[in-house]
Design a protein around this motif. Structure first.
Motif, PDB file in Angstrom:
ATOM      1  N   PHE A  43       0.861  -1.178   0.000  1.00 24.03           N
ATOM      2  CA  PHE A  43       0.000   0.000   0.000  1.00 24.03           C
ATOM      3  C   PHE A  43       0.893   1.222   0.000  1.00 24.03           C
ATOM      4  CE2 PHE A  43      -2.673  -3.324   1.551  1.00 24.03           C
ATOM      5  CZ  PHE A  43      -3.950  -3.018   1.119  1.00 24.03           C
ATOM      6  N   HIS A  73      -6.050   1.282   5.630  1.00 23.68           N
ATOM      7  CA  HIS A  73      -6.304   0.271   4.606  1.00 23.68           C
ATOM      8  C   HIS A  73      -5.371  -0.914   4.773  1.00 23.68           C
ATOM      9  CE1 HIS A  73      -8.045   3.736   1.984  1.00 23.68           C
ATOM     10  NE2 HIS A  73      -8.947   3.222   2.794  1.00 23.68           N
ATOM     11  N   THR A  76      -6.618  -2.997   7.734  1.00 25.53           N
ATOM     12  CA  THR A  76      -7.844  -3.720   7.385  1.00 25.53           C
ATOM     13  C   THR A  76      -7.531  -4.894   6.466  1.00 25.53           C
ATOM     14  OG1 THR A  76      -9.080  -1.641   7.563  1.00 25.53           O
ATOM     15  CG2 THR A  76     -10.134  -3.459   6.397  1.00 25.53           C
TER      16      THR A  76
END
Length: 335
Positions: A43, A73, A76
């Motif tokens: 990410f 993010h 998660t």
């Protein structure tokens, strides 16, 4: 045709610490770092506060701060890969849990909490914390989130109704006890008067005492002026009241008291007992007057019948023998 997003489910990501973070410049400048992230989910985003998108979330490392969106993010995604997402239980299960708690509170015996108010408050607080404890256990062991708000609200309302019902029952019991005590005071033949400890003002007088006093008002008046005792009876009664207040125990008036009643003189036996308040201190004195006028008259009548002739009313042989015996005894004592 425009597609419409439909929320099918709701999950909560846990707080995950220790996710690896690499600087973009370091990854481009080091072949080893580039090889380390090859084949992995990466990410990319700004982690410095104010440079990228920030989210207000409980997952932030410091309370009341924001978390960079790229970190949210990443956490998660990691929780989704490791099957660590927390699922919320259905609303029906939440409602069923609240109903179970209310049912358990309803079945709880009413006579088991009779201690101090602090104990009852602590026990009530413990009951209200039960949904929080169950929610924490489910989240830690089964990764289920049970919203405790509905259960806590339901328990609060149930406890309020329970305490209100208990207070109503206590008030009914107090009223019943007061009515029984009042009925007993109104039914007894003895005169009952209560006075305060300081000014000796009459606070209560039962119907027998009012009947003895005749037209005089008793409640709210001083004992000396309202209750029509003879002058020689006032002193012994007040002495008994003083002793009762000083020693905090019942005192029987040894002397026979005399009352100027509307229907004629009455002879009384009196007892003074301490009257205590809720705090245990002396609030006054309870005076009980027993009318023995009829009993004294009956005793004198029996004595007269036993010592006098029924036809002539003259002294009989029994009285003569008693008088002779008394005279002989007096002579023998005098030598």
């Amino acid at each position: 045709r425009t597609a419409t997003w439909v929320r099918r489910d709701a999950v909560f990501p846990p707080r995950i610490e220790g996710l690896p973070q690499l600087s973009f410049a370091e990854a481009l400048g080091s072949q080893a770092l580039a090889n380390a992230v090859r084949g992995r989910s990466v990410f990319i985003g700004a982690t410095a506060s104010g440079l990228g998108a920030d989210l207000a979330t409980p997952l932030a490392p410091v309370a009341h701060t924001t978390l960079p969106a790229v970190l949210f993010h990443a956490q998660t995604f990691d929780a989704l890969q490791n099957d660590a997402l927390i699922a919320q239980v259905p609303p029906s299960a939440t409602l069923a849990f609240a109903l179970v708690l209310i049912s358990g509170l309803t079945l709880w015996p009413r006579s088991d909490i009779r201690g101090l108010r602090s104990t009852r408050v602590l026990l009530g607080a413990g009951v209200l914390c039960l949904p929080l404890l169950v929610s924490a256990v489910l989240m830690a062991w089964l990764q289920w989130w049970l919203p405790p708000a509905l259960s806590v609200l339901a328990l609060t309302v149930a406890l309020a109704f329970r305490e209100a019902a208990k207070l109503r029952a206590i008030n009914r019991q107090l009223r019943r006890s007061r009515q029984h005590a009042q009925a007993a005071l109104l039914a007894i033949d003895d005169a009952v008067i209560t006075i305060d400890a300081q000014h000796r003002i009459i606070q209560f007088a039962n119907p027998t005492a009012v009947l003895q006093a005749g037209p005089l008002a008793l409640e709210g008046e001083r004992l000396t002026g309202a209750y029509p005792l003879t002058e020689d009876s006032v002193g012994p009664l007040h002495a008994a009241i003083t002793t009762c207040l000083a020693q905090a125990h019942s005192v029987h008036v040894l002397e026979l008291l005399h009352l100027k009643a509307p229907d004629g003189p009455r002879s009384l036996r009196a007892t003074a007992s301490p009257l205590r308040g809720l705090d245990g201190r002396l609030d006054g004195v309870v005076l009980v007057f027993s009318d023995i006028t009829v009993a004294l008259a009956a005793a004198r009548e029996r004595e007269h019948v036993a010592t006098h002739d029924a036809l002539t009313g003259l002294p009989n042989r029994v009285l003569l023998q008693e008088r002779l015996q008394l005279t002989l005894s007096r002579v023998q004592r005098q030598g």
